[in-house]
Design an enzyme around this catalytic site. Sequence first.
Site, PDB file in Angstrom:
ATOM      1  N   HIS A 263       0.799  -1.224   0.000  1.00 49.30           N
ATOM      2  CA  HIS A 263       0.000   0.000   0.000  1.00 49.30           C
ATOM      3  C   HIS A 263       0.838   1.284   0.000  1.00 49.30           C
ATOM      4  O   HIS A 263       0.717   2.137   0.871  1.00 49.30           O
ATOM      5  CB  HIS A 263      -0.967  -0.011   1.179  1.00 49.30           C
ATOM      6  CG  HIS A 263      -1.877  -1.204   1.192  1.00 49.30           C
ATOM      7  ND1 HIS A 263      -2.764  -1.452   2.206  1.00 49.30           N
ATOM      8  CD2 HIS A 263      -2.034  -2.224   0.303  1.00 49.30           C
ATOM      9  CE1 HIS A 263      -3.433  -2.578   1.952  1.00 49.30           C
ATOM     10  NE2 HIS A 263      -2.991  -3.055   0.790  1.00 49.30           N
TER      11      HIS A 263
ATOM     12  N   GLU B  78     -13.198   0.873  -4.687  1.00 45.35           N
ATOM     13  CA  GLU B  78     -14.077   2.030  -4.783  1.00 45.35           C
ATOM     14  C   GLU B  78     -13.661   2.986  -5.896  1.00 45.35           C
ATOM     15  O   GLU B  78     -12.472   3.106  -6.212  1.00 45.35           O
ATOM     16  CB  GLU B  78     -14.051   2.824  -3.469  1.00 45.35           C
ATOM     17  CG  GLU B  78     -14.570   2.083  -2.273  1.00 45.35           C
ATOM     18  CD  GLU B  78     -14.506   2.906  -1.001  1.00 45.35           C
ATOM     19  OE1 GLU B  78     -14.965   2.403   0.043  1.00 45.35           O
ATOM     20  OE2 GLU B  78     -14.003   4.058  -1.039  1.00 45.35           O
TER      21      GLU B  78
END
Length: 373
Positions: free
Chosen positions: A153, A247
């Site tokens: 990440h 998303e």
Amino acid sequence: MKKSIILSCLFVVMLNSSCAQDTENKVTTPNNPVFKAELFVDDLQIPWGFAFLPDGSMLITEKEGKLLKYFNGEREEIGNVPEVYQRGQGGLLDVVMHPNYNDNGWIYLTYSSPEGEEKGGNTALMRAKLKNGNLVENEVLYKATPNTTKGQHFGSRITFDNDGYLYFSIGERGARDENPQDINRDGGKIYRLHDDGRIPNDNPFVNEKGAKTAIYSYGHRNPQGLVIHPESGRIWEHEHGPRGGDEINIIEKGANYGWPVVTYGINYSGTPITEKTEMDGMTQPIHYWVPSIAPSGMAFVTTDKYKGWKGSLLVGSLAFQYLERLEFDGKKVTKREKLLPGEGRVRAIGEGPDGLIYVAVEGKGIFKLIPKP
């Protein structure tokens, strides 16, 4: 795979029927695509990002730490590229040109940097110019802290808005309970700077004691898509969810996008992260995927060269190895198409100065999509 998809959907359906977006708009594969794919640059391993120079040449980042210049079938490795902390998802990441590149020559890069007192690395943003095959005038504009040896990440994408502000993303570095909801910490954020690294005086948290004042929005997981909408000028972002819950968001100043307090995903083990998919004060995505497609790369189609595509959003899928085209009615997805099925892990997407779409695929290279007559 079928079992994991069913479990993911069953869990989320129990929350609030959140698989509805996907059941209403199943991804379909066209029988006769409006293009044929031609391999434009071959022999690339993980082409994380690419951008075009005014002469038509292409700069390509290879995750391992190489910056390549490609032109007319010839490639050149650029020198004086910053050292990267190459671990897991870390490496040399995105590359973009300044909107006024012809006047100032600035190139912007994000990468996982080992600079700092702690071991490991964290995401950095730099700018430089290109001269005689080397980066020169290198300036680090932002370096996230602290370093960590975790390999996940890092983000990271870069874009400019119509007012010349620079936006870039940093993932939450695998510290979901510490970073994304804390504006005093880096990670899990979208940042906004002037093009020279200065903090805009109207950033949302400039007057908050202890805050990272470059933050523009927070509550993100791992954003690997960041683009400006060609008509509205607003910044659109996509990010990886865990198992389910990727998303698409429209980025608002100071907004909290909820991770991990609210999510449409579950843990990779199949256990719940939270029972909440929405909460007051947290901004909902305009679209989410269940199961996760692992999105990377993002581009709006502004060209008329592909029949019926203008205004569409293109998103790469790492997990299912295809290119997804989404049509919108305002903020609502009305159609999803699967393109380049099984071609490989789509890492980056861009529209070239010739109006054609280019797609970077891991282990292969960069494809040019040639419109059919």
